[in-house]
Design an enzyme around this catalytic site. Sequence first.
Site, PDB file in Angstrom:
ATOM      1  N   ASN A  23      41.756  38.547  39.152  1.00 24.28           N
ATOM      2  CA  ASN A  23      40.586  37.930  39.755  1.00 24.28           C
ATOM      3  C   ASN A  23      40.164  36.760  38.870  1.00 24.28           C
ATOM      4  O   ASN A  23      39.971  36.919  37.675  1.00 24.28           O
ATOM      5  CB  ASN A  23      39.474  38.979  39.861  1.00 24.28           C
ATOM      6  CG  ASN A  23      38.255  38.474  40.583  1.00 24.28           C
ATOM      7  OD1 ASN A  23      37.676  37.477  40.202  1.00 24.28           O
ATOM      8  ND2 ASN A  23      37.845  39.181  41.619  1.00 24.28           N
TER       9      ASN A  23
ATOM     10  N   ASP B 288      30.729  39.583  43.502  1.00 30.29           N
ATOM     11  CA  ASP B 288      32.146  39.679  43.814  1.00 30.29           C
ATOM     12  C   ASP B 288      32.397  40.451  45.102  1.00 30.29           C
ATOM     13  O   ASP B 288      33.255  40.087  45.891  1.00 30.29           O
ATOM     14  CB  ASP B 288      32.910  40.335  42.661  1.00 30.29           C
ATOM     15  CG  ASP B 288      34.407  40.235  42.840  1.00 30.29           C
ATOM     16  OD1 ASP B 288      34.924  39.096  42.869  1.00 30.29           O
ATOM     17  OD2 ASP B 288      35.061  41.270  42.965  1.00 30.29           O
TER      18      ASP B 288
ATOM     19  N   CYS C  81      39.320  44.775  48.768  1.00 27.14           N
ATOM     20  CA  CYS C  81      38.185  44.436  49.626  1.00 27.14           C
ATOM     21  C   CYS C  81      38.707  44.070  51.016  1.00 27.14           C
ATOM     22  O   CYS C  81      39.915  44.023  51.257  1.00 27.14           O
ATOM     23  CB  CYS C  81      37.409  43.267  49.011  1.00 27.14           C
ATOM     24  SG  CYS C  81      38.320  41.700  49.045  1.00 27.14           S
TER      25      CYS C  81
ATOM     26  N   CYS D 290      41.075  40.952  50.970  1.00 31.28           N
ATOM     27  CA  CYS D 290      42.430  41.232  50.493  1.00 31.28           C
ATOM     28  C   CYS D 290      43.161  42.207  51.407  1.00 31.28           C
ATOM     29  O   CYS D 290      44.380  42.116  51.567  1.00 31.28           O
ATOM     30  CB  CYS D 290      42.382  41.730  49.050  1.00 31.28           C
ATOM     31  SG  CYS D 290      41.753  40.448  47.928  1.00 31.28           S
TER      32      CYS D 290
ATOM     33  N   SER E  39      40.734  49.412  44.834  1.00 33.35           N
ATOM     34  CA  SER E  39      40.873  49.385  46.288  1.00 33.35           C
ATOM     35  C   SER E  39      40.571  47.980  46.799  1.00 33.35           C
ATOM     36  O   SER E  39      39.554  47.380  46.428  1.00 33.35           O
ATOM     37  CB  SER E  39      39.906  50.397  46.920  1.00 33.35           C
ATOM     38  OG  SER E  39      39.997  50.358  48.324  1.00 33.35           O
TER      39      SER E  39
ATOM     40  N   HIS F  63      40.831  36.246  44.386  1.00 28.72           N
ATOM     41  CA  HIS F  63      40.820  37.663  44.039  1.00 28.72           C
ATOM     42  C   HIS F  63      42.177  37.993  43.419  1.00 28.72           C
ATOM     43  O   HIS F  63      43.126  37.219  43.529  1.00 28.72           O
ATOM     44  CB  HIS F  63      40.590  38.506  45.293  1.00 28.72           C
ATOM     45  CG  HIS F  63      39.190  38.421  45.822  1.00 28.72           C
ATOM     46  ND1 HIS F  63      38.609  39.447  46.511  1.00 28.72           N
ATOM     47  CD2 HIS F  63      38.269  37.439  45.767  1.00 28.72           C
ATOM     48  CE1 HIS F  63      37.375  39.109  46.861  1.00 28.72           C
ATOM     49  NE2 HIS F  63      37.152  37.892  46.420  1.00 28.72           N
TER      50      HIS F  63
ATOM     51  N   GLU G 194      44.510  40.138  44.253  1.00 25.79           N
ATOM     52  CA  GLU G 194      45.602  40.243  45.214  1.00 25.79           C
ATOM     53  C   GLU G 194      46.032  38.873  45.716  1.00 25.79           C
ATOM     54  O   GLU G 194      47.230  38.621  45.876  1.00 25.79           O
ATOM     55  CB  GLU G 194      45.191  41.139  46.396  1.00 25.79           C
ATOM     56  CG  GLU G 194      44.880  42.568  45.993  1.00 25.79           C
ATOM     57  CD  GLU G 194      43.438  42.816  45.563  1.00 25.79           C
ATOM     58  OE1 GLU G 194      43.035  43.988  45.513  1.00 25.79           O
ATOM     59  OE2 GLU G 194      42.706  41.839  45.276  1.00 25.79           O
TER      60      GLU G 194
END
Length: 150
Positions: free
Chosen positions: A45, A146, A83, A86, A81, A56, A58
């Site tokens: 991130n 975030d 968001c 993503c 996990s 982010h 990912e």
Amino acid sequence: MSDSDTRAMLAVAVAEARAGLASGGIPIGAALYGADGTLLGRGHNRRVQDGDPSVHAETAAFRAAGRQRSYKGTTMVTTLSPCWYCSGLVRQFGISRVVIGEAETFHGGHDWLAEHGVEIVVVDDPECVAMMRAFIADRPELWHEDIGED
């Protein structure tokens, strides 16, 4: 995928999360692996560091992987996990599997991904949980920014 393979892949994402934290950002890391287990891209991130709300972990790993003809059989490994943003990336490009370090401090869109055929593996890694808990306690305002909460 064996447990040792999963742990080795997660270790790359954890190293990215630590790098993000060390550079003043949010400690979330990710890595994208090919169907054969080859590391395609990794990232963390960088919303704070780059002043860009779209970076982010990912998406950073996805961008670092470069253009792929297909994402079938690929695995996105992330310390947290994903968001909704993503999760949408995973679904849009047909990433087959998501390995999640932890979903205790944040339960993103992985149930939705599972409902749409993405294989989900939640590791419940104590280091990932501890890193996020410490960050949320130290920087709650940044964490809420975030995840899009006021």
